[in-house]
Structure formats: structure tokens, C-alpha cells
Design an enzyme around this catalytic site. Structure first.
Site, PDB file in Angstrom:
ATOM      1  CB  CYS A 131      -0.932  -0.011   1.214  1.00 49.50           C
ATOM      2  SG  CYS A 131      -1.965   1.453   1.344  1.00 49.50           S
ATOM      3  CB  CYS A 134      -0.416   2.474   4.034  1.00 49.08           C
ATOM      4  SG  CYS A 134      -1.916   1.778   3.358  1.00 49.08           S
ATOM      5  CG  ASP A 135       3.349   1.314   4.421  1.00 46.82           C
ATOM      6  OD1 ASP A 135       2.926   1.825   5.477  1.00 46.82           O
ATOM      7  OD2 ASP A 135       3.142   0.138   4.109  1.00 46.82           O
TER       8      ASP A 135
END
Ligand code: NAP
Length: 307
Positions: A131, A134-135
Site C-alpha cells: 500500500c 499507507c507507507d
């Protein structure tokens, strides 16, 4: 006989459990084969509102579970292997034991597809991610790699150029599944370098518990080499966890639940929440919102029936 059984214990399932429990429906949550869902395999979550310093993914889902339990939600370990949704009460086989419920909330998620390399598996959450949203922000001015040739891979590669100094997109063929517009956008981005007909043999370095590079291979002519990267993003698709419901719940061609408005499926009394239906956003906060919607709809459905 349960009022509501919630299938899945990620953000969607846990939020549905909080709402259903506070409505005094005493929900049963079936934790599933990945208890805690996708957040349980991430590290710091910086985009869930309410945590200015960020919060570790496993802590976030665990807090949600505790919150649901405080209001009377009950959790069982196990997986739904079979479902009979042909009549009410609905029946679920949970690892060999049948349970009945007046309503169901399917929040079983979609599991990221991985390459399956042992080194990749060991480094999930430590440089290996599925993701970019997300990261990605953890890789400011660092080199990252994205694997895949579909729209997700193009989207993630483009997104990562906001942070990373260089993004290498690795695809196993020279033909892409990605739509032309997404592929053209990625090709026009000067920070993205394409490697066609290339596969990953190993992600270094599991012994250090961080990603330091990858071993790549091309077949013709045979070439094997190591390349330095710090973030390794696998974008080769997701698998929605809908197997037990196939043939009963309306699913699209990839197996995602087709929504019939709000949190409704094609079966009255069966609701969906989170990534099992959502292929577009797949965020903790959208899953949590969807869990809330499903629980409110289940509550209203039961109330209308006089329960
Ligand atoms: P996808 O279209 O199924 O593409 C998956 C890619 O991963 C393919 O290029 C495939 O290679 C590769 N792949 C699969 N298994 C692999 C393996 N074991 N090793 C190496 N490569 C592997 O999946 P997606 O990109 O996640 O997209 C899913 C759906 O969501 C699509 O319908 C897509 O259009 C949609 N989507 C839309 C948007 C948007 O419009 N903004 C954004 C994201 C996703 P092969 O081609 O060789 O099979």
C-alpha cells in the site's frame, strides 16, 4: 441464535462490532484467517484521524477490538468455511461448527496478492508493503521499487514519486494490463524507470530486518543482478475473501461483493463492509466508515422486523 454475526476483524469488522455492540445487539465477530486485517501487517499508520503522532497498525486494530469488547462484542478465532444464505436464519460453518444469525455483516476484506518469496514475506511491514498510500511517506528521498503491470502498479508508482528519489517499476512481461492513460502518465514521469520482462528472485536483507535491495532476473538474454532499494511495493492485485459466499451473494468478475446501495448486498439482511466490496479506496478510515454503515443498517433492519 445471534442477532448479527460479523465476518472479519479488520477496521471494517471491528467498527461494525463497536456500533452493533453499543446498539445492544451482542454481535459475534469471526476473526478470520488474518485477524486484524491488513493493518495487522503494517507498522506506523499516520493517516487515521485522531492520532497526530501516528499509531502502529496492530495497536490501532487491537484498540478497536477492545473497544467493541467493552460494549459486549464477542470474538471467536476461526474462519467461515461455508455459508447457507438461502433462508433465514443464515447459517455459517465456522471451522466445523454451524452458527445461526438473523443478520450478517461481511467484512472479510481482500488480501494482498504477494509474490510469495520467503524473503518478501519476512520483510512485510519492514520495507515490503502492498500500500503506497499507507507507507509511501516513509521513503522520502529514497529509492523504491513497485512490482506489477496493472493500474494499481501505475498509480502507486506515480504516487511514490512525490516522496521517493527514484521509482523502479518492475513488470514480468512487456505488455501491460494498465489502462493506456495510467501507463502513459507513469511513462511520462521522469522519476519512474521501467524494467520489462523482469522478475524478482529475492528481497534483501531479511537478516537485517530491513529492505536494502533486490535480486532481479531477466530471461533472454539471461541476466541476474542486484539493485539497491529501500522500499518494495507489491502491486499485483488483491484477492477478495468471498469464497464461502460464491453463488449466493452477487460478486463481480474479480470476486468483490456488488453493493446494492449503502451497505446492502443482494440478500436482505446480509450487509457488506470494507475492502471485500471496495476496490477503489481500501483505506483503514473508509473501511471503518463502511463498518459503521453496515452496523447501522443491520440495526435498522432488525428493528423494522421487531427484534
Ligand atoms: P490487475 O489489473 O489484475 O494487474 C495485476 C498485475 O500484476 C498484472 O500486470 C500481472 O501481470 C501482475 N502480476 C500478477 N501476479 C504476479 C506475480 N505473481 N508476479 C509478478 N507479477 C504479477 O490488478 P490491479 O492493478 O490491482 O487492478 C485491479 C483492478 O482495479 C483493475 O480492474 C484496475 O483497472 C482497477 N484499478 C483502477 C484504478 C483507477 O482507475 N484509478 C486504480 C487501481 C486499480 P500479468 O499482466 O503478466 O498477468
Amino acid at each position: 441464535m445471534r442477532n448479527v454475526i460479523i465476518i472479519g476483524s479488520g477496521c471494517a469488522g471491528n467498527t461494525a462490532a463497536i456500533y452493533a455492540a453499543r446498539a445492544n445487539l451482542k454481535p459475534l465477530v469471526v476473526a478470520g484467517h488474518e485477524p486484524g486485517g491488513q493493518l495487522s501487517i503494517t507498522t506506523l499508520v499516520e493517516n487515521f484521524p485522531g492520532f497526530p503522532e501516528g499509531i502502529d497498525g496492530p495497536d490501532l486494530v487491537d484498540n478497536m477490538k477492545k473497544q467493541a469488547e467493552t460494549f459486549g462484542a464477542e470474538y471467536v478465532h476461526g474462519t467461515v468455511t461455508e455459508a447457507d444464505l438461502s433462508k433465514r436464519p443464515f447459517r455459517l460453518n465456522i471451522d466445523g461448527e454451524w452458527q445461526e444469525s438473523l443478520t450478517l455483516i461481511i467484512a472479510s476484506g481482500a488480501s494482498a496478492r504477494w509474490l510469495g518469496l520467503p524473503s518478501e514475506q519476512k520483510l512485510i511491514g519492514h520495507g515490503v508493503s502492498s500500500c503506497a498510500t499507507c507507507d509511501g511517506a516513509f521513503y522520502r528521498d529514497r529509492k523504491v521499487m513497485v512490482i506489477g503491470g496493472g493500474d494499481t502498479a501505475m498509480e502507486e508508482a506515480n504516487f511514490l514519486t512525490r516522496f521517493a528519489s527514484e521509482v523502479t517499476l518492475v513488470h514480468r512481461r512487456d505488455q501491460f494490463r494498465a489502462s493506456k492513460v495510467m501507463l502513459d502518465r507513469a511513462r511520462a514521469n521522469p522519476k519512474i524507470k521501467f524494467l520489462h520482462n523482469t522478475v524478482v528472485d529475492e528481497v534483501h536483507d531479511a537478516s537485517k530486518n530491513e529492505v536494502t535491495g533486490v535480486r532481479l532476473r531477466q530471461a533472454d538474454p539471461e541476466k541476474v543482478w542486484d539493485q539497491e532499494v529501500h522500499g518494495f511495493f507489491v502491486a499485483i492485485g488483491h484477492i477478495p475473501n468471498t469464497k464461502p459466499f460464491t453463488g449466493q451473494i452477487d460478486l463481480d468478475r474479480d470476486g468483490y461483493i456488488v453493493s446494492h446501495g449503502g451497505a446492502q448486498t443482494n440478500i436482505k439482511g446480509v450487509f457488506h463492509a470494507g475492502d471485500v466490496q471496495d476496490r477503489a479506496y481500501r483505506q483503514a478510515i473508509t473501511a471503518a466508515g463502511a463498518g459503521c454503515m453496515a452496523a447501522i443498517e443491520a440495526e435498522r433492519f432488525l428493528e423494522a422486523e421487531g427484534h
